[in-house]
Design a protein around this motif. Structure first.
Motif, PDB file in Angstrom:
ATOM      1  N   PHE A  16      -7.956  -6.894  -4.699  1.00 38.98           N
ATOM      2  CA  PHE A  16      -8.481  -8.261  -4.526  1.00 38.98           C
ATOM      3  C   PHE A  16      -8.505  -8.658  -3.057  1.00 38.98           C
ATOM      4  CE2 PHE A  16      -3.967  -8.418  -5.817  1.00 38.98           C
ATOM      5  CZ  PHE A  16      -3.404  -9.029  -4.707  1.00 38.98           C
ATOM      6  N   GLU A  17      -9.376  -9.633  -2.811  1.00 38.98           N
ATOM      7  CA  GLU A  17      -9.429 -10.284  -1.511  1.00 38.98           C
ATOM      8  C   GLU A  17      -8.289 -11.294  -1.508  1.00 38.98           C
ATOM      9  OE1 GLU A  17     -11.157  -9.973   1.876  1.00 38.98           O
ATOM     10  OE2 GLU A  17     -12.622  -9.430   0.311  1.00 38.98           O
ATOM     11  N   GLU A  18      -7.369 -11.186  -0.559  1.00 39.57           N
ATOM     12  CA  GLU A  18      -6.233 -12.119  -0.562  1.00 39.57           C
ATOM     13  C   GLU A  18      -6.705 -13.542  -0.324  1.00 39.57           C
ATOM     14  OE1 GLU A  18      -3.080 -11.027   2.116  1.00 39.57           O
ATOM     15  OE2 GLU A  18      -2.968  -9.003   1.281  1.00 39.57           O
ATOM     16  N   ASP A  49      -1.618  -9.838   3.958  1.00 39.20           N
ATOM     17  CA  ASP A  49      -2.212  -8.685   4.635  1.00 39.20           C
ATOM     18  C   ASP A  49      -1.677  -7.380   4.045  1.00 39.20           C
ATOM     19  OD1 ASP A  49      -3.529 -10.461   6.514  1.00 39.20           O
ATOM     20  OD2 ASP A  49      -1.496 -10.780   7.312  1.00 39.20           O
ATOM     21  N   GLY A  50      -1.470  -7.391   2.781  1.00 41.75           N
ATOM     22  CA  GLY A  50      -0.976  -6.191   2.103  1.00 41.75           C
ATOM     23  C   GLY A  50       0.538  -6.068   2.116  1.00 41.75           C
ATOM     24  N   HIS A 105      -1.955  -1.026  -0.461  1.00 48.22           N
ATOM     25  CA  HIS A 105      -2.791  -0.193   0.407  1.00 48.22           C
ATOM     26  C   HIS A 105      -4.212  -0.748   0.396  1.00 48.22           C
ATOM     27  CE1 HIS A 105      -4.351   1.720  -3.302  1.00 48.22           C
ATOM     28  NE2 HIS A 105      -3.126   1.474  -3.754  1.00 48.22           N
ATOM     29  N   THR A 106      -5.130  -0.018   1.020  1.00 54.08           N
ATOM     30  CA  THR A 106      -6.520  -0.519   1.061  1.00 54.08           C
ATOM     31  C   THR A 106      -7.472   0.492   0.426  1.00 54.08           C
ATOM     32  OG1 THR A 106      -6.741   0.439   3.264  1.00 54.08           O
ATOM     33  CG2 THR A 106      -6.216  -1.910   3.149  1.00 54.08           C
ATOM     34  N   LYS A 107      -6.923   1.382  -0.395  1.00 54.29           N
ATOM     35  CA  LYS A 107      -7.734   2.501  -0.889  1.00 54.29           C
ATOM     36  C   LYS A 107      -8.392   2.265  -2.260  1.00 54.29           C
ATOM     37  CE  LYS A 107      -5.549   5.986   1.904  1.00 54.29           C
ATOM     38  NZ  LYS A 107      -6.764   6.202   2.689  1.00 54.29           N
ATOM     39  N   GLY A 108      -8.165   1.101  -2.829  1.00 52.34           N
ATOM     40  CA  GLY A 108      -8.786   0.811  -4.123  1.00 52.34           C
ATOM     41  C   GLY A 108      -8.014   1.428  -5.281  1.00 52.34           C
ATOM     42  N   GLU A 109      -8.503   1.122  -6.505  1.00 58.41           N
ATOM     43  CA  GLU A 109      -7.841   1.635  -7.711  1.00 58.41           C
ATOM     44  C   GLU A 109      -8.153   3.118  -7.901  1.00 58.41           C
ATOM     45  OE1 GLU A 109      -8.690  -0.758 -11.202  1.00 58.41           O
ATOM     46  OE2 GLU A 109      -8.778  -2.554  -9.972  1.00 58.41           O
ATOM     47  N   ASN A 110      -7.302   3.796  -8.619  1.00 63.21           N
ATOM     48  CA  ASN A 110      -7.494   5.218  -8.979  1.00 63.21           C
ATOM     49  C   ASN A 110      -7.671   6.117  -7.771  1.00 63.21           C
ATOM     50  OD1 ASN A 110      -7.443   4.854 -11.844  1.00 63.21           O
ATOM     51  ND2 ASN A 110      -9.435   3.854 -11.645  1.00 63.21           N
ATOM     52  N   ASN A 111      -7.013   5.779  -6.685  1.00 63.07           N
ATOM     53  CA  ASN A 111      -7.161   6.615  -5.496  1.00 63.07           C
ATOM     54  C   ASN A 111      -6.297   7.884  -5.626  1.00 63.07           C
ATOM     55  OD1 ASN A 111      -5.968   7.348  -2.600  1.00 63.07           O
ATOM     56  ND2 ASN A 111      -8.079   6.630  -2.424  1.00 63.07           N
ATOM     57  N   PRO A 112      -6.901   9.065  -5.408  1.00 59.64           N
ATOM     58  CA  PRO A 112      -6.155  10.323  -5.594  1.00 59.64           C
ATOM     59  C   PRO A 112      -4.942  10.447  -4.673  1.00 59.64           C
ATOM     60  CG  PRO A 112      -8.506  10.745  -5.229  1.00 59.64           C
ATOM     61  CD  PRO A 112      -8.301   9.278  -5.041  1.00 59.64           C
ATOM     62  N   MET A 126     -10.638  -7.993   4.427  1.00 60.43           N
ATOM     63  CA  MET A 126      -9.945  -6.795   3.911  1.00 60.43           C
ATOM     64  C   MET A 126      -9.514  -6.993   2.458  1.00 60.43           C
ATOM     65  SD  MET A 126      -6.213  -5.321   5.039  1.00 60.43           S
ATOM     66  CE  MET A 126      -5.214  -6.187   3.851  1.00 60.43           C
ATOM     67  N   LYS A 127      -9.783  -6.010   1.648  1.00 61.99           N
ATOM     68  CA  LYS A 127      -9.295  -6.083   0.271  1.00 61.99           C
ATOM     69  C   LYS A 127      -7.955  -5.347   0.171  1.00 61.99           C
ATOM     70  CE  LYS A 127     -13.147  -6.846  -2.793  1.00 61.99           C
ATOM     71  NZ  LYS A 127     -13.936  -6.331  -3.881  1.00 61.99           N
ATOM     72  N   THR A 128      -7.052  -5.961  -0.536  1.00 59.50           N
ATOM     73  CA  THR A 128      -5.736  -5.341  -0.744  1.00 59.50           C
ATOM     74  C   THR A 128      -5.702  -4.744  -2.145  1.00 59.50           C
ATOM     75  OG1 THR A 128      -4.731  -7.032   0.652  1.00 59.50           O
ATOM     76  CG2 THR A 128      -3.251  -5.834  -0.825  1.00 59.50           C
ATOM     77  N   THR A 129      -5.141  -3.541  -2.258  1.00 62.24           N
ATOM     78  CA  THR A 129      -4.907  -2.986  -3.594  1.00 62.24           C
ATOM     79  C   THR A 129      -3.410  -2.977  -3.852  1.00 62.24           C
ATOM     80  OG1 THR A 129      -6.752  -1.490  -3.201  1.00 62.24           O
ATOM     81  CG2 THR A 129      -5.417  -1.060  -5.155  1.00 62.24           C
ATOM     82  N   VAL A 130      -3.039  -3.472  -5.017  1.00 60.78           N
ATOM     83  CA  VAL A 130      -1.638  -3.369  -5.442  1.00 60.78           C
ATOM     84  C   VAL A 130      -1.608  -2.370  -6.588  1.00 60.78           C
ATOM     85  CG1 VAL A 130       0.396  -4.607  -6.268  1.00 60.78           C
ATOM     86  CG2 VAL A 130      -1.291  -5.809  -4.856  1.00 60.78           C
ATOM     87  N   SER A 131      -0.816  -1.325  -6.428  1.00 61.13           N
ATOM     88  CA  SER A 131      -0.700  -0.291  -7.473  1.00 61.13           C
ATOM     89  C   SER A 131       0.737  -0.226  -7.960  1.00 61.13           C
ATOM     90  CB  SER A 131      -1.059   1.095  -6.915  1.00 61.13           C
ATOM     91  OG  SER A 131      -2.374   1.113  -6.432  1.00 61.13           O
ATOM     92  N   ILE A 132       0.894  -0.270  -9.274  1.00 62.68           N
ATOM     93  CA  ILE A 132       2.223  -0.005  -9.850  1.00 62.68           C
ATOM     94  C   ILE A 132       2.082   1.247 -10.699  1.00 62.68           C
ATOM     95  CG2 ILE A 132       4.137  -0.852 -11.241  1.00 62.68           C
ATOM     96  CD1 ILE A 132       2.960  -3.668 -10.993  1.00 62.68           C
ATOM     97  N   ILE A 133       2.880   2.245 -10.382  1.00 63.30           N
ATOM     98  CA  ILE A 133       2.886   3.463 -11.200  1.00 63.30           C
ATOM     99  C   ILE A 133       4.332   3.698 -11.614  1.00 63.30           C
ATOM    100  CG2 ILE A 133       2.259   5.913 -11.322  1.00 63.30           C
ATOM    101  CD1 ILE A 133       0.117   5.401  -9.238  1.00 63.30           C
ATOM    102  N   LYS A 134       4.552   3.852 -12.904  1.00 65.58           N
ATOM    103  CA  LYS A 134       5.949   3.952 -13.368  1.00 65.58           C
ATOM    104  C   LYS A 134       6.135   5.109 -14.334  1.00 65.58           C
ATOM    105  CE  LYS A 134       6.808   3.551 -17.467  1.00 65.58           C
ATOM    106  NZ  LYS A 134       7.689   3.797 -18.552  1.00 65.58           N
ATOM    107  N   ALA A 135       7.330   5.660 -14.308  1.00 69.32           N
ATOM    108  CA  ALA A 135       7.645   6.742 -15.249  1.00 69.32           C
ATOM    109  C   ALA A 135       9.140   6.760 -15.532  1.00 69.32           C
ATOM    110  CB  ALA A 135       7.214   8.085 -14.667  1.00 69.32           C
ATOM    111  N   ASP A 136       9.461   7.319 -16.687  1.00 69.70           N
ATOM    112  CA  ASP A 136      10.852   7.624 -17.038  1.00 69.70           C
ATOM    113  C   ASP A 136      11.028   9.103 -16.741  1.00 69.70           C
ATOM    114  OD1 ASP A 136      13.144   8.460 -18.293  1.00 69.70           O
ATOM    115  OD2 ASP A 136      12.723   7.479 -20.214  1.00 69.70           O
TER     116      ASP A 136
END
Ligand code: F6R
Ligand code: MG
Ligand code: MG
Length: 401
Positions: A118-120, A311-312, A60-67, A1-11
């Motif tokens: 990435f693959e953990e 495992d995510g 999550h497991t949805k990859g980068e740029n997932n809508p 399983m590939k894990t996706t780590v997403s950081i999205i930030k805003a002011d």
């Protein structure tokens, strides 16, 4: 399983001014992310801030740029703006939400994004960074030190897995071009680019031996999106650590020296990047409150929180700059703050003119009038008398306008 780590930030609004995030906004975001974890979109999450910037850390497991993931972050920012920031009139409510409509991806809409899939490995230590009152290029110097400077990172010399070095992906944010350069072979070229941090940003770094991705940094430049000053592009980043990658301590070591960065007060000043402690961590609520930005709206600060990803799931965080060994760096940053502040509006404390292009200074300067130097020299007395008779008004010559 590939894990996706997403950081999205805003002011999306400050309390007060541009100093801090309202705790209710962090709580709102954490609750929304918890719902999505229950619904199965997310494996895990964590919410934190530095100054007036809130980061949503999601696995999550949805990859980068997932809508779905980007859409979730966008709707949290929007809802928190409408339901909290605007209601209590936080300062600059919705500041970083530059566009009205979301069409599948938050890139180019205002928020900063750093994602890595990435693959953990058997054990996966992750260091997450966020900085306020500065720009993505602020990570150039420390990331170079982490991945290319053996005086910072002992593993470059000692660890056979790192000995071949790292491949740097550098983005030219003006031209939209990418450079791929290797350290140590092309170190001087790398430095030639990243020494201009407002333009060339180290975006991703890969281990050369097997192209394992080690880091990612957000690269959005709000001014270039909006075309005028809308606050600095306070960045986020993450670095995978250990076992053939830099150790956690080698990653943090690069921040012990508070180097000068751009983006302080009105996005127009240079100041030291202070490695800062979090104020509090609530493991139950999955929230950490970060440092406030108070002296001259700063000084620029960076936080580092560490997780073990399994495992995510995000085990942690640990507040990594919460170590007395960083007290001296903070003290030094405070001294540099004191020193450089005395320059007031004078460069190099204030940014150079090219960097002031997107601020409100051009508006002010465009009102000033001037006279060609030859003509002035010919009629100097006249000009001087003319001006002195209009004390308090903008300068113009007798025969002009
Ligand atoms: C915001 C920032 C602040 C503001 C300053 C003036 O990221 O860096 O220093 O630029 O507080 O803010 P305004 O113009 O909104 O009053
Ligand atoms: Mg702000
Ligand atoms: Mg900010």
């Amino acid at each position: 399983m590939k894990t996706t780590v997403s950081i999205i930030k805003a002011d999306i609004g400050g309390l007060p001014g541009h100093a801090w995030v309202h705790p209710k906004i962090l709580e709102f975001a954490a609750e929304r992310l918890k719902e999505e974890q229950k619904r199965g979109l997310l494996i895990d999450y964590f919410v934190y801030n530095v100054g007036d910037d809130m980061s949503l850390l999601m696995t999550h497991t949805k990859g980068e740029n997932n809508p779905d993931i980007h859409g979730l972050a966008w709707s949290i920012f929007k809802e928190a703006t409408e339901n909290i920031a605007k209601k209590v009139k936080l300062y600059g409510a919705g500041q970083d939400l530059l566009k009205d409509t979301f069409s599948g991806n938050v890139r180019g809409l205002g928020p900063q994004v750093a994602e890595m899939e990435f693959e953990e490995r058997p054990s996966e230590p992750l260091v997450v960074f966020a900085a306020d009152k500065t720009e993505p290029g602020a990570f150039n110097l420390p990331f170079y030190k982490i991945f290319a400077d053996p005086f910072n990172t002992a593993g470059l010399v000692i660890d056979p897995a790192m000995h071949e070095g790292f491949r740097f992906e550098i983005l030219d944010v003006y031209e939209g071009k990418v450079y791929l350069l290797d350290a140590p072979e092309n170190s001087y070229d790398i430095l030639g680019l990243i020494g201009t941090p407002g333009r060339y940003i180290i975006r991703r770094i890969y281990r050369k031996a097997d192209f394992v991705q080690a880091s990612v940094t957000s690269v959005e430049r709000l001014n270039l999106i909006a075309g005028h000053y809308v606050g600095k592009d306070d960045p986020v980043a993450m670095v995978r650590a250990q076992h053939g990658l830099p150790a956690v301590g080698e990653i943090l070591e690069a921040f012990a020296y508070p180097h000068l960065v751009e983006g302080w007060m009105r996005g127009s000043h240079v100041g030291p990047l202070m490695p800062s402690k979090m104020i509090s961590i609530d493991l139950e609520k999955r929230i950490a409150m970060g440092p406030k930005m108070t002296r001259f709206d700063g000084p620029p600060k960076v936080i580092a929180i560490g997780f073990q990803v399994h495992d995510g799931y995000l085990e942690g965080p640990v507040d990594l700059f919460d170590d007395p060994a960083f007290d001296y760096s903070r003290q030094l940053a405070a001294q540099i703050t004191d020193y450089i502040r005395r320059m007031g509006p004078v460069m190099p404390h204030r940014l150079p003119p090219e960097e002031m292009e997107y601020t409100t200074l051009p508006q002010i300067l465009s009102k000033l009038k001037s006279v060609p130097v030859d003509e002035y020299e010919k009629n100097r007395l006249q000009y001087i008398q003319f001006v002195s008779s209009q004390v308090g008004q903008s300068v113009t010559g007798p025969s002009h306008d």
